[in-house]
Enzyme design. Structure first.
Site, PDB file in Angstrom:
ATOM      1  CE  LYS A 195      -8.457  -9.495  -3.231  1.00  0.00           C
ATOM      2  NZ  LYS A 195      -8.008  -9.422  -1.839  1.00  0.00           N
ATOM      3  CE  LYS A 238      -4.447  -1.415   1.880  1.00  0.00           C
ATOM      4  NZ  LYS A 238      -5.472  -1.167   2.895  1.00  0.00           N
ATOM      5  CE  LYS A 243     -12.141  -1.046  -1.198  1.00  0.00           C
ATOM      6  NZ  LYS A 243     -12.977  -1.504  -0.137  1.00  0.00           N
TER       7      LYS A 243
HETATM    8  P1  AMP Z   1     -11.371  -4.784   1.335  1.00  0.00           P
HETATM    9  O1  AMP Z   1     -12.479  -4.138   0.601  1.00  0.00           O
HETATM   10  O2  AMP Z   1     -10.192  -5.131   0.483  1.00  0.00           O
HETATM   11  O3  AMP Z   1     -11.022  -4.076   2.635  1.00  0.00           O
HETATM   12  O4  AMP Z   1     -11.923  -6.209   1.788  1.00  0.00           O
HETATM   13  C1  AMP Z   1     -13.009  -6.413   2.661  1.00  0.00           C
HETATM   14  C2  AMP Z   1     -13.203  -7.901   2.796  1.00  0.00           C
HETATM   15  O5  AMP Z   1     -13.557  -8.495   1.520  1.00  0.00           O
HETATM   16  C3  AMP Z   1     -11.933  -8.650   3.247  1.00  0.00           C
HETATM   17  O6  AMP Z   1     -12.276  -9.699   4.145  1.00  0.00           O
HETATM   18  C4  AMP Z   1     -11.362  -9.194   1.960  1.00  0.00           C
HETATM   19  O7  AMP Z   1     -10.582 -10.352   2.174  1.00  0.00           O
HETATM   20  C5  AMP Z   1     -12.622  -9.514   1.143  1.00  0.00           C
HETATM   21  N1  AMP Z   1     -12.346  -9.376  -0.317  1.00  0.00           N
HETATM   22  C6  AMP Z   1     -11.964  -8.266  -0.976  1.00  0.00           C
HETATM   23  N2  AMP Z   1     -11.811  -8.502  -2.307  1.00  0.00           N
HETATM   24  C7  AMP Z   1     -12.108  -9.833  -2.483  1.00  0.00           C
HETATM   25  C8  AMP Z   1     -12.132 -10.691  -3.623  1.00  0.00           C
HETATM   26  N3  AMP Z   1     -11.848 -10.255  -4.861  1.00  0.00           N
HETATM   27  N4  AMP Z   1     -12.474 -11.988  -3.428  1.00  0.00           N
HETATM   28  C9  AMP Z   1     -12.786 -12.449  -2.195  1.00  0.00           C
HETATM   29  N5  AMP Z   1     -12.774 -11.684  -1.077  1.00  0.00           N
HETATM   30  C10 AMP Z   1     -12.439 -10.377  -1.204  1.00  0.00           C
END
Ligand code: AMP
Ligand code: TRP
Length: 333
Positions: free
Chosen positions: A198, A114, A201
């Site tokens: 992956k 990051k 967002k």
């Molecule tokens: P984040 O938005 O990256 O803070 O993620 C919030 C939650 O969603 C965390 O538990 C991540 O591990 C899960 N997450 C984010 N992106 C993915 C993805 N592409 N596939 C599966 N889980 C995800």
């Protein structure tokens, strides 16, 4: 065994199908298992480790909360609150920061990713973020923490901090050492445009993800345009190794149907891709459209959302304040 569950999601907007399948769907399943006590936190203190526009942040806190509610997290069964309403998180983070070693933080790969090339310009908050996460978990004596694979290292750090505190102050088992709960299947939903990246967002292409607020037409269009190859649907799981986009679409389908991927392969074996995509689109719309409608509906009533957060914070605060008071006593305050 009944579990005490804690997890957090950052209110950074644009929650997508990856967040739903990889995290939120699992939160709902855990909540509905007999005996579990669940706390789900909108981690706004974590969000400000990167610069946020205050108005947008406020909206995102509400939107993330609405997404929890619309997905089936029930404030009568689980505690839902935002982190900044409970002071013990910030206080606990300071104290635990004096237990953690800089060498431990220096190994955190997510900070390296990051912070990028210019680490000197990253906020100090971003660097100590895993300590705040540790406080979140330890203040509630959480036994299990559902997280994505990317958070595993942070969980290990929180285990190390709990153990060091217990041993430094000779209070065996005072801070509960939490276990990670990492979903075995469908834990990484990939981009619709590239099966090796992956779903995220931050991807500049909106066609790469299905947002939880997309309309039915947007969902249909994105699935129609999702990358595939020219071959028929696979008949064996082993074929998926070389076909990441196909594997990803089958994973999305299987997860939303609550079935294993083998069953989905059998269902479509040898068929044309368009047959599968029609079924997939229908499945995603069936699942996401009620959620997206409910998010939009809930967001019309900000007072209601704020009230859920405040009531949740009151319950969380009672637990966290109790724990931080014990911590303070132990360290000699
Ligand atoms: P984040 O938005 O990256 O803070 O993620 C919030 C939650 O969603 C965390 O538990 C991540 O591990 C899960 N997450 C984010 N992106 C993915 C993805 N592409 N596939 C599966 N889980 C995800
Ligand atoms: N760091 C986690 C993420 O970015 C969010 C988070 C904050 C969290 N505190 C937590 C997750 C405590 C589990 C437990 O996804």
């Amino acid at each position: 065994m009944s579990k005490k569950i804690f997890s957090g999601v950052q209110p950074s907007g644009n929650l997508h199908l990856g967040n739903y399948i990889g995290a939120i769907k699992n939160f709902v399943d855990l909540q509905n298992q007999e005996g579990n006590q669940c706390i789900y936190c909108v981690v706004d203190l974590h969000a400000i480790t990167l610069r946020q526009d205050p108005k947008v942040l406020k909206n995102n806190i509400r939107e993330t909360t609405a997404t929890f509610l619309a997905s089936g997290i029930d404030p009568k069964k689980s505690i839902i609150f935002n982190q900044s309403l409970v002071r013990a998180h910030a206080e606990g983070s300071w104290i635990l920061g004096c237990i953690a070693r800089t060498g431990w933080l220096n190994r955190m790969t997510q900070f390296k990713e990051k912070a990028g090339k210019d680490k000197e310009k990253a906020s100090v908050g971003l660097y100590i973020y895993p300590i705040l996460m540790t406080a979140d978990i330890l203040l509630y004596d959480a036994t299990h923490v559902p997280v994505g694979e990317d958070q595993k290292q942070h969980l290990e750090l929180s285990r190390d901090i709990a153990q060091k505190f217990n041993s430094d102050f000779n209070v065996a088992n005072f801070l509960r050492v939490p276990e990670p709960l990492i979903q075995k299947n469908f834990s990484r939903i990939m981009s619709l445009k590239d099966g090796t990246k992956k779903m995220s967002k931050s991807d500049p292409s909106d066609l790469s993800r299905i947002n939880l607020t997309d309309t039915n037409d947007q969902i249909l269009n994105k699935i129609k345009k999702a990358k595939t190859d020219g071959n028929l649907m696979p008949s064996e799981k082993i074929e998926l190794k070389k076909r990441p986009e196909v594997e990803n679409l089958l994973s999305i389908y299987s997860s939303l149907k609550n079935q294993n991927i083998e069953k989905s392969i059998d269902e479509f074996s040898g068929k044309n891709f368009s047959d599968f995509k029609d079924n997939l689109a229908e499945t995603v719309v069936d699942k996401i459209s009620p959620i997206s409608k409910e998010i939009i509906n809930l967001l019309k009533n900000e007072d209601y959302i704020d009230k859920i957060l405040e009531e949740g914070a009151e319950k969380a605060d009672a637990q966290a304040t109790n724990k931080i008071n014990e911590i303070k006593k132990i360290i000699g305050f």
